[in-house]
Design a protein around this motif. Structure first.
Motif, PDB file in Angstrom:
ATOM      1  N   VAL A 103      -5.144  -7.523  -0.797  1.00 38.96           N
ATOM      2  CA  VAL A 103      -4.155  -6.102  -0.853  1.00 38.96           C
ATOM      3  C   VAL A 103      -4.946  -5.543  -1.520  1.00 38.96           C
ATOM      4  O   VAL A 103      -5.371  -5.753  -2.501  1.00 38.96           O
ATOM      5  CB  VAL A 103      -2.981  -5.892  -1.672  1.00 38.96           C
ATOM      6  N   ALA A 104      -5.396  -4.347  -0.743  1.00 39.45           N
ATOM      7  CA  ALA A 104      -6.545  -3.358  -1.166  1.00 39.45           C
ATOM      8  C   ALA A 104      -5.383  -2.711  -2.380  1.00 39.45           C
ATOM      9  O   ALA A 104      -4.934  -2.028  -2.677  1.00 39.45           O
ATOM     10  CB  ALA A 104      -6.737  -2.602  -0.505  1.00 39.45           C
ATOM     11  N   LEU A 105      -6.130  -2.550  -3.319  1.00 42.44           N
ATOM     12  CA  LEU A 105      -5.655  -1.700  -4.615  1.00 42.44           C
ATOM     13  C   LEU A 105      -6.488  -0.364  -5.231  1.00 42.44           C
ATOM     14  O   LEU A 105      -7.951  -0.755  -5.892  1.00 42.44           O
ATOM     15  CB  LEU A 105      -5.195  -2.311  -6.357  1.00 42.44           C
ATOM     16  N   GLN A 163       0.973  -1.151  -0.182  1.00 40.50           N
ATOM     17  CA  GLN A 163       0.277  -0.080   0.722  1.00 40.50           C
ATOM     18  C   GLN A 163       0.608   1.414   0.072  1.00 40.50           C
ATOM     19  O   GLN A 163       0.761   2.141  -0.465  1.00 40.50           O
ATOM     20  CB  GLN A 163      -1.212  -0.164   0.943  1.00 40.50           C
ATOM     21  N   SER A 164       1.801   1.640   0.509  1.00 38.36           N
ATOM     22  CA  SER A 164       2.587   2.428   1.105  1.00 38.36           C
ATOM     23  C   SER A 164       3.703   2.373  -0.302  1.00 38.36           C
ATOM     24  O   SER A 164       3.847   3.343  -0.901  1.00 38.36           O
ATOM     25  CB  SER A 164       3.929   2.011   2.272  1.00 38.36           C
ATOM     26  N   LEU A 165       3.890   1.188  -1.296  1.00 40.75           N
ATOM     27  CA  LEU A 165       4.388   1.192  -2.573  1.00 40.75           C
ATOM     28  C   LEU A 165       3.853   2.025  -2.491  1.00 40.75           C
ATOM     29  O   LEU A 165       4.481   3.218  -3.765  1.00 40.75           O
ATOM     30  CB  LEU A 165       5.128   0.454  -2.730  1.00 40.75           C
ATOM     31  N   ILE A 166       2.678   2.109  -3.567  1.00 45.13           N
ATOM     32  CA  ILE A 166       1.884   2.916  -4.505  1.00 45.13           C
ATOM     33  C   ILE A 166       0.998   4.100  -4.200  1.00 45.13           C
ATOM     34  O   ILE A 166       1.222   4.343  -5.296  1.00 45.13           O
ATOM     35  CB  ILE A 166       0.543   1.844  -5.161  1.00 45.13           C
ATOM     36  N   THR A 197     -12.073   0.915  -5.160  1.00 49.30           N
ATOM     37  CA  THR A 197     -10.594   0.301  -4.629  1.00 49.30           C
ATOM     38  C   THR A 197     -11.165  -0.953  -5.324  1.00 49.30           C
ATOM     39  O   THR A 197     -12.151  -2.133  -4.986  1.00 49.30           O
ATOM     40  CB  THR A 197     -10.364   0.474  -3.614  1.00 49.30           C
ATOM     41  N   ILE A 198     -10.172  -2.173  -5.754  1.00 43.32           N
ATOM     42  CA  ILE A 198     -10.363  -3.781  -5.696  1.00 43.32           C
ATOM     43  C   ILE A 198      -9.851  -4.584  -4.450  1.00 43.32           C
ATOM     44  O   ILE A 198      -8.617  -4.062  -3.955  1.00 43.32           O
ATOM     45  CB  ILE A 198     -10.138  -4.113  -6.910  1.00 43.32           C
ATOM     46  N   ASN A 199      -9.948  -5.371  -4.806  1.00 46.18           N
ATOM     47  CA  ASN A 199      -8.748  -6.530  -3.619  1.00 46.18           C
ATOM     48  C   ASN A 199      -8.374  -6.716  -4.699  1.00 46.18           C
ATOM     49  O   ASN A 199      -8.837  -8.580  -5.432  1.00 46.18           O
ATOM     50  CB  ASN A 199     -10.237  -6.620  -2.568  1.00 46.18           C
ATOM     51  N   ILE A 246      -3.673   3.548  -8.978  1.00 46.27           N
ATOM     52  CA  ILE A 246      -3.606   3.488  -9.872  1.00 46.27           C
ATOM     53  C   ILE A 246      -3.521   3.830 -11.325  1.00 46.27           C
ATOM     54  O   ILE A 246      -2.611   4.313 -11.950  1.00 46.27           O
ATOM     55  CB  ILE A 246      -3.728   1.848 -10.297  1.00 46.27           C
ATOM     56  N   LEU A 247      -4.728   4.090 -11.004  1.00 43.38           N
ATOM     57  CA  LEU A 247      -4.707   5.162 -12.887  1.00 43.38           C
ATOM     58  C   LEU A 247      -3.403   6.723 -12.781  1.00 43.38           C
ATOM     59  O   LEU A 247      -2.805   7.091 -13.633  1.00 43.38           O
ATOM     60  CB  LEU A 247      -5.393   5.550 -13.111  1.00 43.38           C
ATOM     61  N   THR A 248      -3.875   7.152 -11.554  1.00 44.98           N
ATOM     62  CA  THR A 248      -2.403   8.380 -11.646  1.00 44.98           C
ATOM     63  C   THR A 248      -1.131   7.607 -11.804  1.00 44.98           C
ATOM     64  O   THR A 248      -0.924   9.302 -12.514  1.00 44.98           O
ATOM     65  CB  THR A 248      -2.986   8.534 -10.157  1.00 44.98           C
ATOM     66  N   ILE A 249      -1.262   6.648 -11.149  1.00 39.88           N
ATOM     67  CA  ILE A 249       0.722   6.739 -11.580  1.00 39.88           C
ATOM     68  C   ILE A 249       0.558   6.107 -13.218  1.00 39.88           C
ATOM     69  O   ILE A 249       1.252   6.772 -13.823  1.00 39.88           O
ATOM     70  CB  ILE A 249       0.949   4.892 -11.031  1.00 39.88           C
TER      71      ILE A 249
END
Lengths: 296, 232
Positions: free
Chosen positions: A140-142, A8-11, A134-136, A147-150
């Motif tokens: 891990v909660a994604l 989570q922290s990584l993303i 947010t999907i699982n 994700i789209l922002t990255i």
């Protein structure tokens, strides 16, 4: 630390870092080409954010897709960037770096205060352009927003790399910092290249505004100053004037910030800056910087 | 082809060039020799618009160069190989050559093939960053980059600077060859003997003025030139 917290922290760090990286690119491109720190650059996030704040309802009312307001933000930021360069920076370019620096600082204060007069000092809420669930994923909660922002950040950076490697204008943007006289001799109009650089840097700030507002949908007249400062540090950290350095520096600052926050929430800014100071002590010209004296 | 009349150039209060007139005819090699600081480089930089003139006229064919935007001069097919090479160090050899064709990309790959045939070393190193080349190779690259613009005339500034005697010979034979292919050359050199040996005509400069001019062969024999510039 559990894997899920780490991930989570990584993303989150990558998300934050991608925003810094896009802003840092604006600092580094302008520095590369005219050796000037454009301190007003951070305020273009604010200009982009306000443009979206005002145009999103317009688009929605007119029945048009709201993402068009991102396009509006990009256009407004580029135009303001070019106007600032032509009206305020170009006339002082010959007057030395101190004059340019002071002009940029003044421009930053001017833009922030103008925004306060025009849009008020009260923070405004920007509607989200996209709001994904947010999907699982494997426990891990994604958050797909993140994700789209990255992804947007990565696409912008890859696009910029291809642009400066492959296109004529991009090549001119690389050659002018390396040798201005030789660039003129092969037929490059240096003033035009500088103007285009400001337009591109400001457009990237508009995209950074989109990314920022997706995470923190709040716009204030001074939102750009802290973001801008951190992105500037990121640019220096990566090696100012070096485009891949700005990307690397931005991602690093984002990651360091988020991970430090995890362990020492109240301390994160102090520790983040301390780490940066240490890195710069070891490598003063930045991570990708080469230790060369300024060319005379 | 190139005609300069009554040109004066200054740096602040210092007059670098004073009332200089010179002419280069189509097909010639004309050299401009003289001591360090005589103003030779300033003349070339003023022709290319890198330096602004105070007075006088610079005409290249029909065009008034003083009224031409500097980045447009290459489009008139007037190229400039500057003193100290000024290649783009962070670009590859091939990218440097591509930059040479920036103003006119027509037939770029054919022109590049010509340049590679002339300078095989450049072809061997085309993927290498130009900053990592030796001095001689950088000079070849600077000449190659100018040729990429398919020029009618080249201004060449101190091509022999910092090169070994063997390379100096090589670079001068290249200049001669380029000229035989129909490109007019204005050559600035401190190596007066070499320059005069390949030139048709020459001008001798002294502290911003032209002190002598004439046929290169005659200047080579002139006692004053011998004494001052040929070390004899």
């Amino acid at each position: 630390m559990t894997f899920s917290l780490f991930f989570q922290s990584l993303i989150n760090g990558l998300n934050q870092g991608a925003i810094y990286a896009l802003i840092a690119l604006g600092y580094t491109m302008v520095y590369g080409i005219i050796r000037m720190i454009n301190f007003a650059h951070g305020d273009f996030i604010m200009i982009g954010a306000y443009t979206m704040f005002y145009t999103i309802p317009l688009m929605a009312n007119a029945g048009m897709p709201v993402w068009l307001s991102v396009l509006a933000a990009i256009i407004v930021c580029s135009v303001v960037g070019v106007v600032v360069e032509v009206i305020a920076y170009k006339p002082v370019r010959q007057a030395g770096s101190m004059s340019a620096l002071i002009t940029a600082l003044a421009m930053s204060l001017f833009l922030e205060n103008l925004a306060m007069v025009l849009f008020g000092a009260k923070p405004q809420n920007v509607q989200k352009i996209f709001d994904l669930p947010t999907i699982n994923f494997l426990g891990v909660a994604l958050p797909l927003n993140v994700i789209l922002t990255i992804l947007i950040g990565v696409i912008m950076m890859a696009g910029l790399q291809i642009f400066i490697k492959k296109t004529k204008i991009g090549k001119a943007m690389r050659s002018v910092p390396q040798d201005r006289d030789a660039s003129i001799l092969v037929g490059i109009n240096v003033n035009r290249v500088i103007t285009i650089t400001f337009a591109i840097g400001s457009a990237l700030a508009a995209v950074a505004a989109l990314m920022y507002c997706t995470k923190y949908p709040r716009v204030t007249n001074d939102m750009g100053s802290m973001m801008g400062l951190k992105a500037f540090i990121a640019a220096v950290l990566g090696g100012i004037g070096i485009i891949p350095g700005a990307m690397l520096g931005g991602i690093l600052v984002g990651l360091i910030e988020i991970f430090v926050k995890l362990f020492a929430p109240g301390w994160y800014e102090a520790i983040t800056y301390a780490i940066l100071i240490v890195i710069l002590l070891v490598k003063p010209s930045g991570i990708l910087g080469k230790n060369v004296g300024e060319k005379v | 082809m190139l005609e300069i009349s009554n040109l004066s150039v200054s740096y602040g209060a210092i007059h670098a060039i004073h009332n200089v007139s010179l002419k280069v005819n189509r097909g010639e090699i004309v050299s401009l020799i003289g001591a360090n600081g005589a103003g030779k480089t300033t003349i070339l930089r003023t022709i290319s618009g890198l330096k602004k003139a105070d007075e006088g006229e610079i005409r290249f064919e029909q065009t008034d160069l003083r009224k031409t935007e500097p980045s447009k001069i290459i489009r008139l097919k007037l190229a400039h190989v500057p003193e100290g090479r000024h290649i783009f160090p962070q670009m590859t050899v091939e990218e440097n050559l591509e930059m040479g064709a920036f103003a006119d990309q027509k037939d770029m790959s054919a022109t590049m093939e010509d340049v590679y045939n002339r300078f095989s070393r450049l072809k061997e190193r085309k993927r290498q960053l130009a900053g990592t080349l030796s001095g001689g190779e950088q000079q070849m690259l600077a000449v190659g980059r100018a040729l990429m613009a398919k020029p009618k005339m080249i201004l060449m500034d101190e091509p022999s600077m910092g090169l070994s005697p063997l390379l100096v010979k090589e670079i001068f034979s290249i200049i001669k060859e380029v000229n035989q292919n129909g490109i007019t050359i204005l050559l600035v050199e401190q190596n007066a003997k070499m320059a005069l040996s390949i030139s048709n005509r020459a001008y001798v400069m002294e502290t911003g003025k032209i002190s002598m001019e004439g046929n290169a062969g005659e200047l080579l024999k002139d006692v004053r030139v011998k004494k001052a510039y040929l070390g004899q």
